[in-house]
Scaffold this motif. Structure first.
Motif, PDB file in Angstrom:
ATOM      1  N   PRO A 293       0.783  -1.237   0.000  1.00 23.36           N
ATOM      2  CA  PRO A 293       0.000   0.000   0.000  1.00 23.36           C
ATOM      3  C   PRO A 293       0.822   1.299   0.000  1.00 23.36           C
ATOM      4  O   PRO A 293       0.460   2.248  -0.699  1.00 23.36           O
ATOM      5  CB  PRO A 293      -0.848  -0.114   1.266  1.00 23.36           C
ATOM      6  N   ASP A 294       1.920   1.347   0.727  1.00 22.72           N
ATOM      7  CA  ASP A 294       2.714   2.586   0.753  1.00 22.72           C
ATOM      8  C   ASP A 294       3.354   2.860  -0.606  1.00 22.72           C
ATOM      9  O   ASP A 294       3.434   4.019  -1.045  1.00 22.72           O
ATOM     10  CB  ASP A 294       3.762   2.558   1.860  1.00 22.72           C
ATOM     11  N   ILE A 295       3.784   1.819  -1.294  1.00 17.83           N
ATOM     12  CA  ILE A 295       4.365   1.987  -2.636  1.00 17.83           C
ATOM     13  C   ILE A 295       3.271   2.384  -3.621  1.00 17.83           C
ATOM     14  O   ILE A 295       3.465   3.278  -4.450  1.00 17.83           O
ATOM     15  CB  ILE A 295       5.083   0.700  -3.082  1.00 17.83           C
ATOM     16  N   TYR A 296       2.115   1.749  -3.524  1.00 14.84           N
ATOM     17  CA  TYR A 296       0.994   2.105  -4.394  1.00 14.84           C
ATOM     18  C   TYR A 296       0.560   3.557  -4.157  1.00 14.84           C
ATOM     19  O   TYR A 296       0.309   4.303  -5.109  1.00 14.84           O
ATOM     20  CB  TYR A 296      -0.184   1.151  -4.183  1.00 14.84           C
ATOM     21  N   ASP A 297       0.492   3.971  -2.896  1.00 13.62           N
ATOM     22  CA  ASP A 297       0.118   5.357  -2.584  1.00 13.62           C
ATOM     23  C   ASP A 297       1.121   6.347  -3.166  1.00 13.62           C
ATOM     24  O   ASP A 297       0.734   7.387  -3.702  1.00 13.62           O
ATOM     25  CB  ASP A 297       0.005   5.560  -1.070  1.00 13.62           C
ATOM     26  N   ARG A 298       2.397   6.026  -3.083  1.00 11.38           N
ATOM     27  CA  ARG A 298       3.428   6.902  -3.659  1.00 11.38           C
ATOM     28  C   ARG A 298       3.267   6.968  -5.185  1.00 11.38           C
ATOM     29  O   ARG A 298       3.394   8.037  -5.785  1.00 11.38           O
ATOM     30  CB  ARG A 298       4.835   6.422  -3.274  1.00 11.38           C
ATOM     31  N   TYR A 299       2.960   5.836  -5.805  1.00 10.41           N
ATOM     32  CA  TYR A 299       2.681   5.801  -7.245  1.00 10.41           C
ATOM     33  C   TYR A 299       1.533   6.747  -7.590  1.00 10.41           C
ATOM     34  O   TYR A 299       1.621   7.537  -8.540  1.00 10.41           O
ATOM     35  CB  TYR A 299       2.371   4.356  -7.669  1.00 10.41           C
ATOM     36  N   CYS A 300       0.444   6.680  -6.826  1.00 10.93           N
ATOM     37  CA  CYS A 300      -0.698   7.561  -7.082  1.00 10.93           C
ATOM     38  C   CYS A 300      -0.300   9.028  -6.972  1.00 10.93           C
ATOM     39  O   CYS A 300      -0.717   9.853  -7.803  1.00 10.93           O
ATOM     40  CB  CYS A 300      -1.839   7.248  -6.109  1.00 10.93           C
ATOM     41  N   GLU A 301       0.505   9.357  -5.980  1.00 14.90           N
ATOM     42  CA  GLU A 301       0.981  10.736  -5.818  1.00 14.90           C
ATOM     43  C   GLU A 301       1.857  11.154  -6.999  1.00 14.90           C
ATOM     44  O   GLU A 301       1.762  12.286  -7.481  1.00 14.90           O
ATOM     45  CB  GLU A 301       1.762  10.871  -4.511  1.00 14.90           C
ATOM     46  N   GLN A 302       2.704  10.251  -7.461  1.00 14.29           N
ATOM     47  CA  GLN A 302       3.595  10.567  -8.582  1.00 14.29           C
ATOM     48  C   GLN A 302       2.810  10.756  -9.881  1.00 14.29           C
ATOM     49  O   GLN A 302       3.118  11.658 -10.669  1.00 14.29           O
ATOM     50  CB  GLN A 302       4.653   9.465  -8.737  1.00 14.29           C
ATOM     51  N   ILE A 303       1.813   9.932 -10.107  1.00 13.53           N
ATOM     52  CA  ILE A 303       0.969  10.098 -11.304  1.00 13.53           C
ATOM     53  C   ILE A 303       0.237  11.435 -11.223  1.00 13.53           C
ATOM     54  O   ILE A 303       0.184  12.181 -12.209  1.00 13.53           O
ATOM     55  CB  ILE A 303      -0.024   8.920 -11.463  1.00 13.53           C
ATOM     56  N   ARG A 304      -0.284  11.758 -10.062  1.00 15.44           N
ATOM     57  CA  ARG A 304      -0.977  13.051  -9.911  1.00 15.44           C
ATOM     58  C   ARG A 304      -0.015  14.199 -10.192  1.00 15.44           C
ATOM     59  O   ARG A 304      -0.394  15.184 -10.835  1.00 15.44           O
ATOM     60  CB  ARG A 304      -1.583  13.184  -8.507  1.00 15.44           C
ATOM     61  N   ALA A 305       1.234  14.086  -9.741  1.00 12.72           N
ATOM     62  CA  ALA A 305       2.233  15.135  -9.985  1.00 12.72           C
ATOM     63  C   ALA A 305       2.512  15.284 -11.480  1.00 12.72           C
ATOM     64  O   ALA A 305       2.734  16.402 -11.963  1.00 12.72           O
ATOM     65  CB  ALA A 305       3.519  14.828  -9.223  1.00 12.72           C
ATOM     66  N   GLU A 306       2.494  14.175 -12.218  1.00 19.63           N
ATOM     67  CA  GLU A 306       2.717  14.251 -13.662  1.00 19.63           C
ATOM     68  C   GLU A 306       1.570  14.981 -14.367  1.00 19.63           C
ATOM     69  O   GLU A 306       1.772  15.578 -15.417  1.00 19.63           O
ATOM     70  CB  GLU A 306       2.907  12.849 -14.261  1.00 19.63           C
ATOM     71  N   TYR A 307       0.409  14.927 -13.784  1.00 14.34           N
ATOM     72  CA  TYR A 307      -0.767  15.590 -14.355  1.00 14.34           C
ATOM     73  C   TYR A 307      -1.160  16.829 -13.548  1.00 14.34           C
ATOM     74  O   TYR A 307      -2.331  17.213 -13.511  1.00 14.34           O
ATOM     75  CB  TYR A 307      -1.937  14.602 -14.425  1.00 14.34           C
ATOM     76  N   ALA A 308      -0.192  17.457 -12.921  1.00 17.37           N
ATOM     77  CA  ALA A 308      -0.456  18.588 -12.024  1.00 17.37           C
ATOM     78  C   ALA A 308      -1.203  19.737 -12.699  1.00 17.37           C
ATOM     79  O   ALA A 308      -1.950  20.456 -12.037  1.00 17.37           O
ATOM     80  CB  ALA A 308       0.854  19.091 -11.421  1.00 17.37           C
ATOM     81  N   VAL A 309      -1.021  19.927 -13.990  1.00 17.85           N
ATOM     82  CA  VAL A 309      -1.689  21.035 -14.671  1.00 17.85           C
ATOM     83  C   VAL A 309      -3.173  20.757 -14.926  1.00 17.85           C
ATOM     84  O   VAL A 309      -3.912  21.664 -15.310  1.00 17.85           O
ATOM     85  CB  VAL A 309      -0.991  21.412 -16.005  1.00 17.85           C
ATOM     86  N   ILE A 310      -3.610  19.533 -14.727  1.00 20.17           N
ATOM     87  CA  ILE A 310      -5.018  19.192 -14.896  1.00 20.17           C
ATOM     88  C   ILE A 310      -5.748  19.516 -13.587  1.00 20.17           C
ATOM     89  O   ILE A 310      -5.358  19.029 -12.530  1.00 20.17           O
ATOM     90  CB  ILE A 310      -5.204  17.692 -15.235  1.00 20.17           C
ATOM     91  N   PRO A 311      -6.795  20.311 -13.641  1.00 20.19           N
ATOM     92  CA  PRO A 311      -7.540  20.632 -12.416  1.00 20.19           C
ATOM     93  C   PRO A 311      -8.102  19.366 -11.760  1.00 20.19           C
ATOM     94  O   PRO A 311      -8.484  18.413 -12.437  1.00 20.19           O
ATOM     95  CB  PRO A 311      -8.676  21.539 -12.901  1.00 20.19           C
ATOM     96  N   GLU A 312      -8.154  19.398 -10.452  1.00 21.47           N
ATOM     97  CA  GLU A 312      -8.611  18.246  -9.672  1.00 21.47           C
ATOM     98  C   GLU A 312      -9.986  17.750 -10.131  1.00 21.47           C
ATOM     99  O   GLU A 312     -10.222  16.544 -10.227  1.00 21.47           O
ATOM    100  CB  GLU A 312      -8.652  18.615  -8.184  1.00 21.47           C
TER     101      GLU A 312
END
Length: 188
Positions: free
Chosen positions: A131-150
């Motif tokens: 779970p901690d690795i998966y959560d970090r993955y989710c954060e990293q993917i979100r960072a790659e799409y940071a310009v997309i509004p939530e």
């Protein structure tokens, strides 16, 4: 496998500042999986090249004129045409393009289907990580799409993940299905 100049070119690509998940550590994870399953592979060189090049082109956000997967496959063909056999490169390119939908192309022979299944499963192995690795993955993917509004990102991402959950089996190979399926479903 790769000449030093070819590897250096890839390292530069994977070090681009907009990459948070689709960077060199992702390739290292896949190479570690490759070492674990290489005895199950029929076309090891093609799978290894697909690992190296599958995210070589990675542009976000929004759809580029050419998909990242197709562009990465073309890059592989262009950069390696003088140093690798055409049939090896062709199969590697097919596997790279298969990462767009994460489905095994129907035109492959059984040995190629086996190898493509293992390659695609390696690429999605993070879904079945702790779970901690998966959560970090989710954060990293979100960072790659940071310009997309939530308000646009969340439903788009949810649709992608729901598509994986809707499958009878997330992982194609027995190896990854047995090892990661339950954890992946929990994570998703």
């Amino acid at each position: 496998m790769l000449r030093p100049d070819q590897l250096n070119n890839l390292l530069k690509r994977y070090a681009q500042p907009h990459r948070h998940y689709h960077s060199w550590p992702h390739i290292e994870v896949l190479l570690a999986w490759f070492e674990r399953v290489k005895d199950q592979l029929h076309h090891r060189e093609a799978v290894q090249l697909a690992i190296y090049y599958h995210d070589a082109i990675y542009q976000v956000p929004g759809p580029p004129k050419t998909s990242n997967e197709k562009a990465s496959a073309v890059l592989l063909l262009n950069e390696l045409s003088l140093t690798h056999e055409p049939e090896v490169l062709h199969f590697a390119a097919v596997m790279i393009e298969a990462t767009e939908a994460h489905l095994i192309p129907e035109q492959l022979d059984p040995d190629q289907m086996n190898d493509c299944a293992l390659f695609l499963d390696m690429d999605l192995s993070v879904l079945g990580a702790e779970p901690d690795i998966y959560d970090r993955y989710c954060e990293q993917i979100r960072a790659e799409y940071a310009v997309i509004p939530e308000e646009l990102y969340r439903p788009g991402r949810a649709k992608i993940l729901a598509g994986f959950l809707a499958r009878d089996q997330l992982f194609f190979s027995d190896h990854f299905h047995l090892a990661l399926e339950n954890q992946a479903r929990t994570n998703l």
